[in-house]
Design a protein around this motif. Structure first.
Motif, PDB file in Angstrom:
ATOM      1  N   LEU A 129       7.721  58.854  86.761  1.00  0.00           N
ATOM      2  CA  LEU A 129       8.205  59.847  87.203  1.00  0.00           C
ATOM      3  C   LEU A 129       8.631  59.599  88.958  1.00  0.00           C
ATOM      4  CD1 LEU A 129       6.074  62.419  85.279  1.00  0.00           C
ATOM      5  CD2 LEU A 129       8.184  61.751  85.119  1.00  0.00           C
ATOM      6  N   THR A 130       7.457  59.034  89.189  1.00  0.00           N
ATOM      7  CA  THR A 130       8.065  58.663  90.462  1.00  0.00           C
ATOM      8  C   THR A 130       8.640  58.134  91.135  1.00  0.00           C
ATOM      9  OG1 THR A 130       4.839  58.543  91.050  1.00  0.00           O
ATOM     10  CG2 THR A 130       6.645  57.611  92.266  1.00  0.00           C
ATOM     11  N   ASN A 131       9.694  56.975  89.977  1.00  0.00           N
ATOM     12  CA  ASN A 131      10.688  56.694  90.950  1.00  0.00           C
ATOM     13  C   ASN A 131      12.377  57.172  90.414  1.00  0.00           C
ATOM     14  OD1 ASN A 131      10.097  54.123  92.649  1.00  0.00           O
ATOM     15  ND2 ASN A 131      10.313  52.982  90.324  1.00  0.00           N
ATOM     16  N   LYS A 132      12.123  58.223  89.552  1.00  0.00           N
ATOM     17  CA  LYS A 132      12.800  59.013  89.159  1.00  0.00           C
ATOM     18  C   LYS A 132      13.152  60.228  90.314  1.00  0.00           C
ATOM     19  CE  LYS A 132      13.503  60.549  84.327  1.00  0.00           C
ATOM     20  NZ  LYS A 132      13.822  60.386  83.307  1.00  0.00           N
ATOM     21  N   PHE A 133      12.116  60.448  90.136  1.00  0.00           N
ATOM     22  CA  PHE A 133      12.055  61.330  91.348  1.00  0.00           C
ATOM     23  C   PHE A 133      12.778  60.846  92.971  1.00  0.00           C
ATOM     24  CE2 PHE A 133       9.641  63.447  95.260  1.00  0.00           C
ATOM     25  CZ  PHE A 133       9.961  64.910  95.536  1.00  0.00           C
ATOM     26  N   GLU A 166      12.337  49.394  90.469  1.00  0.00           N
ATOM     27  CA  GLU A 166      11.631  49.910  89.261  1.00  0.00           C
ATOM     28  C   GLU A 166      11.815  48.488  88.335  1.00  0.00           C
ATOM     29  OE1 GLU A 166      10.305  51.043  86.352  1.00  0.00           O
ATOM     30  OE2 GLU A 166      10.524  52.850  87.978  1.00  0.00           O
ATOM     31  N   GLN A 167      10.755  48.313  87.752  1.00  0.00           N
ATOM     32  CA  GLN A 167      10.520  46.734  87.052  1.00  0.00           C
ATOM     33  C   GLN A 167      10.763  47.345  85.828  1.00  0.00           C
ATOM     34  OE1 GLN A 167       7.368  48.018  88.753  1.00  0.00           O
ATOM     35  NE2 GLN A 167       8.358  47.438  90.448  1.00  0.00           N
ATOM     36  N   GLY A 216       6.604  51.356  93.166  1.00  0.00           N
ATOM     37  CA  GLY A 216       6.196  52.015  91.752  1.00  0.00           C
ATOM     38  C   GLY A 216       4.603  51.449  91.585  1.00  0.00           C
ATOM     39  N   GLY A 217       4.553  52.775  90.976  1.00  0.00           N
ATOM     40  CA  GLY A 217       2.337  53.426  90.966  1.00  0.00           C
ATOM     41  C   GLY A 217       2.862  54.757  91.815  1.00  0.00           C
ATOM     42  N   ARG A 256      18.916  52.637  98.167  1.00  0.00           N
ATOM     43  CA  ARG A 256      19.054  51.787  96.932  1.00  0.00           C
ATOM     44  C   ARG A 256      17.774  52.158  96.272  1.00  0.00           C
ATOM     45  NH1 ARG A 256      22.581  52.043 100.427  1.00  0.00           N
ATOM     46  NH2 ARG A 256      23.896  49.906 101.134  1.00  0.00           N
ATOM     47  N   VAL A 257      18.147  51.493  94.704  1.00  0.00           N
ATOM     48  CA  VAL A 257      17.067  51.344  93.729  1.00  0.00           C
ATOM     49  C   VAL A 257      18.041  50.308  93.368  1.00  0.00           C
ATOM     50  CG1 VAL A 257      17.039  52.470  91.854  1.00  0.00           C
ATOM     51  CG2 VAL A 257      17.626  54.000  93.341  1.00  0.00           C
ATOM     52  N   ALA A 258      17.227  49.274  92.966  1.00  0.00           N
ATOM     53  CA  ALA A 258      16.685  48.058  92.925  1.00  0.00           C
ATOM     54  C   ALA A 258      16.218  48.535  91.258  1.00  0.00           C
ATOM     55  CB  ALA A 258      15.822  46.962  93.416  1.00  0.00           C
ATOM     56  N   LEU A 259      17.093  47.747  90.328  1.00  0.00           N
ATOM     57  CA  LEU A 259      16.849  47.208  88.678  1.00  0.00           C
ATOM     58  C   LEU A 259      16.233  45.997  88.773  1.00  0.00           C
ATOM     59  CD1 LEU A 259      19.910  50.059  87.310  1.00  0.00           C
ATOM     60  CD2 LEU A 259      17.116  50.382  88.702  1.00  0.00           C
ATOM     61  N   SER A 260      15.727  46.020  87.418  1.00  0.00           N
ATOM     62  CA  SER A 260      15.208  44.772  86.806  1.00  0.00           C
ATOM     63  C   SER A 260      15.908  44.674  85.016  1.00  0.00           C
ATOM     64  CB  SER A 260      13.770  44.759  86.300  1.00  0.00           C
ATOM     65  OG  SER A 260      13.038  45.373  87.825  1.00  0.00           O
ATOM     66  N   PHE A 261      16.200  45.870  84.593  1.00  0.00           N
ATOM     67  CA  PHE A 261      17.229  45.562  83.378  1.00  0.00           C
ATOM     68  C   PHE A 261      18.427  46.043  82.814  1.00  0.00           C
ATOM     69  CE2 PHE A 261      12.393  44.950  82.393  1.00  0.00           C
ATOM     70  CZ  PHE A 261      12.506  44.345  81.814  1.00  0.00           C
ATOM     71  N   LYS A 262      19.423  45.204  82.476  1.00  0.00           N
ATOM     72  CA  LYS A 262      20.829  46.224  82.485  1.00  0.00           C
ATOM     73  C   LYS A 262      20.098  47.374  81.587  1.00  0.00           C
ATOM     74  CE  LYS A 262      22.436  41.689  81.629  1.00  0.00           C
ATOM     75  NZ  LYS A 262      22.944  40.863  80.912  1.00  0.00           N
ATOM     76  N   GLY A 263      21.371  48.322  81.523  1.00  0.00           N
ATOM     77  CA  GLY A 263      21.153  49.390  81.266  1.00  0.00           C
ATOM     78  C   GLY A 263      20.460  51.094  81.496  1.00  0.00           C
ATOM     79  N   SER A 264      19.193  50.089  82.967  1.00  0.00           N
ATOM     80  CA  SER A 264      18.271  51.515  83.364  1.00  0.00           C
ATOM     81  C   SER A 264      19.344  52.094  84.511  1.00  0.00           C
ATOM     82  CB  SER A 264      17.332  51.097  84.187  1.00  0.00           C
ATOM     83  OG  SER A 264      16.472  50.246  83.109  1.00  0.00           O
ATOM     84  N   ASP A 265      20.016  51.933  84.309  1.00  0.00           N
ATOM     85  CA  ASP A 265      21.266  52.711  85.612  1.00  0.00           C
ATOM     86  C   ASP A 265      21.235  53.970  84.888  1.00  0.00           C
ATOM     87  OD1 ASP A 265      22.811  51.431  83.841  1.00  0.00           O
ATOM     88  OD2 ASP A 265      24.079  52.272  85.037  1.00  0.00           O
TER      89      ASP A 265
END
Length: 358
Positions: free
Chosen positions: A129-133, A122-123, A100-101, A140-149
């Motif tokens: 915007l950067t990670n969405k792009f 993704e924290q 990120g950043g 792989r996209v690793a998530l920190s919070f439920k529902g961020s998918d």
């Protein structure tokens, strides 16, 4: 194994990267790492301090409104991509990881153009915007919070938590040494900090609250942020139990000895609190994209692990009231916090690294 990793701007992007590196080092003693950041970001201090090879590029974030600055950013982006292609050809990473950043943008993008496996971490509950792009082509996209998918349609997402929490949990601590370092007696420690750069609103409230805090049976370790330290030191009344510091480098050791935290609601902070099981008073920053810090905090507040104080309601009086309430409910809040944690997040992210390079 060779990895190239990038994340910067705030500790929230840097600490998860450093935690992952430490986990991979334990698994792969021959690990080679190249960290890419910016020269003026916090990573330029923290990464070399951790003994990790560091290289800087020049880049800035896109403005959300039309701006001539975006033309300059586009130029830097393309220039960085050209330089990164040469770096990756020479280093030959097995995988490139972005935590990120805006600095991670050209790094992960270049790897994707070269066909090198990429992983995003993704924290936050709401991605930038950067990670969405970048997620559209990430392995792989690793998530920190439920529902961020829901923010990453079509991406290969995994819910793993935040590696920073794992690092804090695994830290071996000599509490007597920590208390001696900060000149704290045996009363419970209440830690106040506003993130890696500090928070002016929290600083104002704490300075106002110091006379009342001096009457409570606690130690207050108050971290102002480096840029605010001189001003706060001049304004703050003297107190035997309020200890003011500009910055704390070894936050895991301090958190392990802490009874209550007052802070912003950044993603790394949330992961640290829940990994250890710390009660907290959260003051989300209203200046972040999509108010994501309030959303970061919501799971803790809704489950009884934290007390939410909006910045516009934060004063010395409301802060002391919240501290009294949290201390009365400390055990229940601690249990609720611990139940929300991801203690194995760093290992889970390391598993993804090994998975994509097999």
């Amino acid at each position: 194994m060779k990895i190239m990793i990038s994340g910067g701007g705030t500790g929230g992007h840097i600490y998860p990267a450093l935690a992952l590196i430490e986990t991979l080092k334990k698994r792969h003693p021959d690990l080679q790492v190249q960290y890419i950041g910016t020269e003026n970001g916090l990573e330029a201090d923290l990464v070399p301090r951790a003994g990790v090879p560091f290289k800087s590029i020049q880049i800035a974030g896109l403005k959300r409104s039309l701006s001539l600055e975006n033309v300059k950013t586009a130029y830097w982006f393309l220039k960085a991509v050209r330089a990164l292609k040469k770096d990756m050809a020479a280093f030959k990473p097995d995988v490139v990881i972005g935590t990120g950043g805006f600095v991670s943008g050209p790094v992960v993008y270049t790897a994707q153009q070269l066909g090198i496996p990429t992983i995003l971490h993704e924290q936050n509950s709401i991605p930038g915007l950067t990670n969405k792009f970048l997620s559209k082509k990430a392995d792989r996209v690793a998530l920190s919070f439920k529902g961020s998918d829901v923010h990453f349609p079509g991406a290969n997402v995994r819910l793993i938590g935040n590696p920073r929490g794992s690092e804090v949990l695994q830290t071996e601590v000599d509490e007597a040494s920590v208390r001696e370092q900060y000149r704290l007696d045996d009363r419970p420690i209440v830690l106040v900090y506003g993130g890696s750069r500090g928070a002016e609103a929290i600083n104002r409230a704490v300075v106002e609250a110091i006379p009342s805090l001096s009457e409570l049976p606690i130690n207050v370790l108050y971290v102002t942020g480096k840029v605010h330290f001189d001003a706060v030191s001049k304004q703050a009344p003297s107190s035997d139990n309020v200890h003011i510091h500009p910055y704390v480098y070894d936050m895991p050791s301090l958190l392990a000895c802490t009874s209550l935290v007052i802070s912003r609601a950044g993603a790394s902070t949330i992961s640290e609190l829940t990994a250890i099981g710390l009660p907290s008073i959260l003051v989300p920053s209203p200046y972040v994209t999509a108010d994501h810090q309030t959303k970061n905090a919501s799971a803790l507040v809704e489950n009884g692990a934290a007390i939410l104080v909006k910045e516009e309601a934060l004063t010395g009086v409301t802060l002391v009231e919240a501290i009294r309430q949290a201390l009365e409910q400390r055990d229940e809040m601690a249990n609720a916090s611990r139940a929300l944690g991801f203690p194995d997040a760093s290992d889970a992210l390391a598993d993804l690294v090994e998975e994509v390079i097999q």
